[in-house]
Write a protein that holds these residues in place. Structure first.
Motif, PDB file in Angstrom:
ATOM      1  N   LEU A 173       0.825  -1.208   0.000  1.00 25.94           N
ATOM      2  CA  LEU A 173       0.000   0.000   0.000  1.00 25.94           C
ATOM      3  C   LEU A 173       0.863   1.264   0.000  1.00 25.94           C
ATOM      4  O   LEU A 173       0.637   2.186  -0.801  1.00 25.94           O
ATOM      5  N   VAL A 174       1.871   1.297   0.871  1.00 24.50           N
ATOM      6  CA  VAL A 174       2.710   2.495   0.989  1.00 24.50           C
ATOM      7  C   VAL A 174       3.568   2.673  -0.257  1.00 24.50           C
ATOM      8  O   VAL A 174       3.681   3.787  -0.797  1.00 24.50           O
ATOM      9  N   THR A 175       4.201   1.597  -0.740  1.00 21.92           N
ATOM     10  CA  THR A 175       5.044   1.711  -1.936  1.00 21.92           C
ATOM     11  C   THR A 175       4.218   2.066  -3.162  1.00 21.92           C
ATOM     12  O   THR A 175       4.662   2.846  -4.015  1.00 21.92           O
ATOM     13  N   SER A 176       3.004   1.520  -3.246  1.00 24.18           N
ATOM     14  CA  SER A 176       2.135   1.866  -4.367  1.00 24.18           C
ATOM     15  C   SER A 176       1.693   3.322  -4.286  1.00 24.18           C
ATOM     16  O   SER A 176       1.599   4.016  -5.315  1.00 24.18           O
ATOM     17  N   LEU A 177       1.419   3.802  -3.070  1.00 22.12           N
ATOM     18  CA  LEU A 177       1.041   5.208  -2.894  1.00 22.12           C
ATOM     19  C   LEU A 177       2.176   6.135  -3.317  1.00 22.12           C
ATOM     20  O   LEU A 177       1.951   7.122  -4.032  1.00 22.12           O
ATOM     21  N   LEU A 234       2.367  12.098   5.551  1.00 23.20           N
ATOM     22  CA  LEU A 234       1.141  12.071   6.361  1.00 23.20           C
ATOM     23  C   LEU A 234       0.216  10.939   5.922  1.00 23.20           C
ATOM     24  O   LEU A 234      -0.349  10.224   6.774  1.00 23.20           O
ATOM     25  N   LEU A 235       0.049  10.753   4.616  1.00 24.03           N
ATOM     26  CA  LEU A 235      -0.801   9.670   4.126  1.00 24.03           C
ATOM     27  C   LEU A 235      -0.234   8.306   4.508  1.00 24.03           C
ATOM     28  O   LEU A 235      -0.985   7.392   4.863  1.00 24.03           O
ATOM     29  N   SER A 236       1.076   8.157   4.443  1.00 26.05           N
ATOM     30  CA  SER A 236       1.703   6.886   4.823  1.00 26.05           C
ATOM     31  C   SER A 236       1.483   6.597   6.303  1.00 26.05           C
ATOM     32  O   SER A 236       1.184   5.453   6.689  1.00 26.05           O
TER      33      SER A 236
END
Length: 339
Positions: free
Chosen positions: A229-233, A290-292
């Motif tokens: 999720l984080v790497t894709s974001l 912040l999103l991560s």
């Protein structure tokens, strides 16, 4: 004569092996990062097609005020997130299904190596070639429209590249095709790392496949899912090459797929607005962090609560122990005075 034994200094050799990475990181990552942050507080650009240099003149938060008042940042950041979500949601769902199928002991799919190679191959294709191919296929006179008109499904060619929804869908589709194979392999590695005895014992106790997935497999996959999720974001926020080439740098109809990195690239050419581009980059960096953090908190809320409860219990035990020791000390001193 006895041979003299030499001792190997592993610390010294370890520093030597790490030194090239540190030098490359400092030169190509750390210095540009710090310079971007530094120039974000300056008025620094070129005008008249790059003929005249202006600045650097210190203006404080002037560039950041421009970023938040101009309105372009939020529009292009919204485009970026919409296109990323349109590609990521089907990517994670299909990748999870494929990972479960390939690791299932019941299905025992044959020729798994061939299937894994096929689904990973789009990740090896250059984004430029991929974008040009899809652009050619879905052009007004392209093969897709020709096939639809010849089959009688439509009377005239659909202008896929002139509609907001279709352009966003095609860009999201390309991102999906390029990365779902990589995500599938990561999820397969996570599922294969789960102790099969736990799954087998649950099935022996009467748990269905759905219950086993949601109660055992999915909770144990949280670390891998968070990583994906984080790497894709981060990759989605940095989306540039596919929409840039697919729309020829125009961002599609109504700038619907003009991403935030395309906006930064436009600021750098031809006026080279280092200050404003730096401010946009810094704001984007802060939003990404912040999103991560928010994603981490949402996906690990149960573990965070458990850690907080454990800390409270430890504090309670410490306070009780301190009270007991203080009371013991008082009793000891009182008895010592009496004697």
């Amino acid at each position: 004569m006895k041979k003299r034994q030499t001792r190997i200094n592993y610390d010294k050799w370890g520093r030597r092996f790490v030194l090239p990475f540190i030098i490359i990181y400092v030169v190509f990552s750390l210095i540009p990062l710090l310079s971007t942050f530094y120039y974000s507080f300056f008025e620094y650009y070129y005008r008249f097609g790059g003929a005249q240099k202006v600045g650097p003149n210190f203006i404080g938060l002037g560039n950041y005020i421009t970023v938040f008042t101009e309105g372009k940042f939020f529009k292009y950041f919204g485009n970026t997130m919409i296109v990323w979500l349109m590609g990521f949601i089907p990517q994670i769902v299909i990748s999870l299904l494929l990972a479960l199928w390939f690791t299932s002991n019941r299905l025992k799919i044959k020729a798994q190596g061939t299937f894994k190679t096929i689904i990973y191959m789009p990740n090896l294709v250059m984004a430029a070639a991929f974008s040009l191919l899809i652009q050619l296929l879905f052009s007004t006179n392209g093969p897709i429209n020709t096939l639809l008109t010849n089959s009688g499904l439509i009377n005239e060619g659909i202008k896929f590249l002139d509609r907001t929804f279709t352009v966003r869908s095609l860009v999201a589709f390309m991102n999906f095709l390029m990365w779902f194979g990589n995500t599938t392999i990561l999820l397969m590695a996570g599922i294969m790392g789960i102790d099969q005895s736990v799954i087998e014992s649950a099935q022996v106790d009467g748990a269905s496949s759905t219950q086993t997935f949601f109660k055992i497999v999915l909770p144990l996959l949280k670390p891998i899912l968070l990583f994906v999720l984080v790497t894709s974001l981060i990759g989605g926020v940095q989306m540039f090459d596919i929409p840039q080439i697919f729309t020829e740098g125009k961002g599609g109809p109504n700038s619907s797929v003009l991403t935030i990195i395309m906006y930064i690239n436009a600021l750098m050419a031809p006026s080279k607005q280092y200050g404003l581009a730096g401010a946009v980059s810094v704001v984007l960096f802060i939003i990404t962090v912040l999103l991560s953090v928010i994603m981490y908190v949402l996906t690990n809320s149960d573990e965070i609560k458990e850690k907080r409860e454990i800390k409270k219990m430890n504090k309670g035990v410490k306070t009780k122990w301190n009270k007991r020791t203080s009371s013991w000390d008082q009793e000891f001193h009182s008895t010592h005075k009496e004697h």
